[in-house]
Motif scaffolding. Sequence first.
Motif, mmCIF file in Angstrom:
data_model
loop_
_atom_site.group_PDB
_atom_site.id
_atom_site.type_symbol
_atom_site.label_atom_id
_atom_site.label_comp_id
_atom_site.label_asym_id
_atom_site.label_seq_id
_atom_site.Cartn_x
_atom_site.Cartn_y
_atom_site.Cartn_z
ATOM 1 N N ILE A 267 11.916 1.249 9.217
ATOM 2 C CA ILE A 267 13.371 1.163 9.119
ATOM 3 C C ILE A 267 13.931 2.526 9.497
ATOM 4 N N ASN A 268 14.804 2.533 10.484
ATOM 5 C CA ASN A 268 15.506 3.748 10.913
ATOM 6 C C ASN A 268 14.569 4.874 11.321
ATOM 7 N N ARG A 269 13.445 4.517 11.941
ATOM 8 C CA ARG A 269 12.514 5.552 12.390
ATOM 9 C C ARG A 269 11.830 5.094 13.677
ATOM 10 N N PRO A 270 12.143 5.743 14.811
ATOM 11 C CA PRO A 270 11.453 5.388 16.054
ATOM 12 C C PRO A 270 9.949 5.569 15.904
ATOM 13 N N THR A 271 9.197 4.841 16.682
ATOM 14 C CA THR A 271 7.741 4.907 16.601
ATOM 15 C C THR A 271 7.127 4.775 17.981
ATOM 16 N N GLY A 272 5.968 5.370 18.132
ATOM 17 C CA GLY A 272 5.234 5.237 19.375
ATOM 18 C C GLY A 272 4.375 3.991 19.424
ATOM 19 N N ASP A 273 4.371 3.210 18.360
ATOM 20 C CA ASP A 273 3.593 1.972 18.301
ATOM 21 C C ASP A 273 4.322 0.892 19.100
ATOM 22 N N ALA A 274 3.778 0.555 20.246
ATOM 23 C CA ALA A 274 4.443 -0.394 21.145
ATOM 24 C C ALA A 274 4.558 -1.783 20.553
ATOM 25 N N SER A 275 3.716 -2.099 19.582
ATOM 26 C CA SER A 275 3.743 -3.449 19.006
ATOM 27 C C SER A 275 4.742 -3.576 17.860
ATOM 28 N N ALA A 276 5.330 -2.461 17.425
ATOM 29 C CA ALA A 276 6.165 -2.466 16.223
ATOM 30 C C ALA A 276 7.564 -3.003 16.496
ATOM 31 N N THR A 277 8.108 -3.671 15.469
ATOM 32 C CA THR A 277 9.528 -4.018 15.428
ATOM 33 C C THR A 277 10.193 -3.043 14.472
ATOM 34 N N VAL A 278 11.317 -2.446 14.894
ATOM 35 C CA VAL A 278 12.002 -1.440 14.086
ATOM 36 C C VAL A 278 13.401 -1.932 13.741
ATOM 37 N N ILE A 279 13.767 -1.802 12.456
ATOM 38 C CA ILE A 279 15.117 -2.121 12.001
ATOM 39 C C ILE A 279 15.946 -0.844 12.015
ATOM 40 N N TYR A 280 17.136 -0.928 12.600
ATOM 41 C CA TYR A 280 18.089 0.187 12.538
ATOM 42 C C TYR A 280 19.347 -0.280 11.808
ATOM 43 N N THR A 281 19.765 0.499 10.819
ATOM 44 C CA THR A 281 20.990 0.189 10.071
ATOM 45 C C THR A 281 22.057 1.225 10.426
ATOM 46 N N PRO A 282 23.304 1.031 9.995
ATOM 47 C CA PRO A 282 24.356 2.001 10.330
ATOM 48 C C PRO A 282 24.042 3.427 9.876
ATOM 49 N N GLU A 283 23.188 3.581 8.850
ATOM 50 C CA GLU A 283 22.848 4.910 8.356
ATOM 51 C C GLU A 283 21.971 5.699 9.328
ATOM 52 N N TYR A 284 21.477 5.043 10.376
ATOM 53 C CA TYR A 284 20.663 5.744 11.361
ATOM 54 C C TYR A 284 21.445 6.900 11.987
ATOM 55 N N GLY A 285 22.721 6.679 12.219
ATOM 56 C CA GLY A 285 23.603 7.772 12.622
ATOM 57 C C GLY A 285 23.740 8.014 14.105
ATOM 58 N N ASN A 286 22.763 7.603 14.902
ATOM 59 C CA ASN A 286 22.811 7.828 16.348
ATOM 60 C C ASN A 286 22.854 6.500 17.097
ATOM 61 N N ALA A 287 23.247 6.575 18.359
ATOM 62 C CA ALA A 287 23.075 5.412 19.232
ATOM 63 C C ALA A 287 21.583 5.191 19.447
ATOM 64 N N ILE A 288 21.182 3.939 19.551
ATOM 65 C CA ILE A 288 19.770 3.599 19.752
ATOM 66 C C ILE A 288 19.485 3.575 21.245
ATOM 67 N N LYS A 289 18.552 4.403 21.677
ATOM 68 C CA LYS A 289 18.173 4.433 23.086
ATOM 69 C C LYS A 289 16.964 3.541 23.296
ATOM 70 N N LEU A 290 17.088 2.604 24.228
ATOM 71 C CA LEU A 290 16.023 1.625 24.467
ATOM 72 C C LEU A 290 15.187 2.022 25.672
ATOM 73 N N GLU A 291 13.894 2.046 25.482
ATOM 74 C CA GLU A 291 12.966 2.323 26.572
ATOM 75 C C GLU A 291 12.796 1.070 27.436
ATOM 76 N N PRO A 292 12.381 1.241 28.687
ATOM 77 C CA PRO A 292 12.129 0.073 29.547
ATOM 78 C C PRO A 292 11.131 -0.880 28.898
ATOM 79 N N GLY A 293 11.438 -2.162 28.974
ATOM 80 C CA GLY A 293 10.564 -3.180 28.399
ATOM 81 C C GLY A 293 10.903 -3.535 26.968
ATOM 82 N N TYR A 294 11.943 -2.887 26.404
ATOM 83 C CA TYR A 294 12.350 -3.153 25.024
ATOM 84 C C TYR A 294 13.750 -3.760 24.981
ATOM 85 N N VAL A 295 13.995 -4.542 23.929
ATOM 86 C CA VAL A 295 15.274 -5.232 23.744
ATOM 87 C C VAL A 295 15.816 -4.902 22.369
ATOM 88 N N GLY A 296 17.125 -4.724 22.293
ATOM 89 C CA GLY A 296 17.786 -4.577 21.012
ATOM 90 C C GLY A 296 18.449 -5.890 20.630
#
Length: 462
Positions: A267-296
């Motif tokens: 939750i609210n922590r980017p990861t290098g694990d390509a298989s992971a699903t990550v939850i981002y909440t408003p407290e994350y504070g930044n815009a979420i940058k998506l790498e190629p091959g990923y969907v928000g």
Amino acid sequence: MKRFKKVVPFIFAAVCMSQLVYGASLESVSVNQTTLIPLRLVSEELKAKVSFDKASQKIAITLGDKVVELKPNCREASINGEKVSLDAAPEMIEGTTYVPLRFIGEALGANVGYNEGVVSVSLGDLEKQWTLVKKAMPQKSNSSGQAFKYESKTIKGKTVKYVTIDMNNASIVPRIQTAGGKINQVDDLKNLGKAGKVAINGTYFAAYNGDTPYPDGTLVKDGKPLHITDIGCTIGFTSDNEVLIDFVKTRVQGYVNDEPRWLTYRINRPTGDASATVIYTPEYGNAIKLEPGYVGVVCSNNKIVKKVTQSVQVPQDGFVLVMREDRANSFNIGDAIRYEVTFEPSHTSEDEWNKVQNALSAGPSLLINGNSTPAPKEEGFTEAKILTQVASRSFIGTTADGKVIVGTTSASISELKEIAKALGLQNAMCLDGGASSGLYYNGTYQTSPGRKVNNSIVFTQK
């Protein structure tokens, strides 16, 4: 997660018979409309063996081939190793342990009845009956009284500055605070604690090399998880001011249209694990940058509203799931979506942790059930400044009579364990240390941190 059988509770206490029985009457206590009556008395009348293991805090009641095991303040019990869930946990009240009568009686094969203030127990040819005599229970006070007490003492050769907080006082409110209400910022500890009476720095965070200061430990604020991890030890504050310290695994189950469809450990922590699903909440504070091959997968008011492949902000009324594009294909716009966080403790009850509203993990641990815990490396800590060195440290712990102590000192982990014992703590753990270590009390720094911090534990009074 296993669903335990529910057991309707009557509760009784492990005390001496001569203190509680007057003829055919039995001194009893009513707590939250639950009748509490004595364990050792009834167990001995049933010819059951009662034992208590100080190290594990476990109560064992044995009769024939039946073994019932319980722990104080834990709503999980077992019958011959089979786990069951209790409606009321055993409690320590004025030095006496209270446990569920109906559960114990029926687990041992007895019939238990209750009618108009009379409790009866029958087992084979044995029949016992008592008239319950109610005793007033100590209640949590709403008075200001000695809710907070600051002291500075030399303990085990170390200067220790600490505040004792009486959690029996119902006006005390513990809360996790983050800098700016986000998880990617830092601020002075006094600013995080200015609305409260006491503030102490919380969990570790990225404080070096110009990194974004994300926390390393679990953070739960007002029932909402902001970050999760399984490293170290966790302190939790329940909705009724109980305080739990334990080794806790945190799990997140996601649902789509009320069906379990996804899991995550982030939750609210980017990861290098390509298989992971990550939850981002408003407290994350930044815009979420998506790498190629990923969907928000953007969710608002528990509905999927869109899917994006570009940078995205988290809706104030929702969250964003980031996952691989192939996994996102099964998430459709308009679907209902939600997630649930559960705690899996080692020494305490899942039911108690389900009531936790604020929580924070750090470490290493110091004491569990009055006993020193193993070496910090067994909790995943590797740095010498944590394992063996003397350093500035912050700590938090609980006493047997419902108090919390927060404090600072300069010590090694082994030295701090002895300090915690000398303070009368039963359960205790370290918080972030070094330059983060700080204690703010009554509008003044008692220990000034050497840097701004990401998060803190704050105690206020209503």
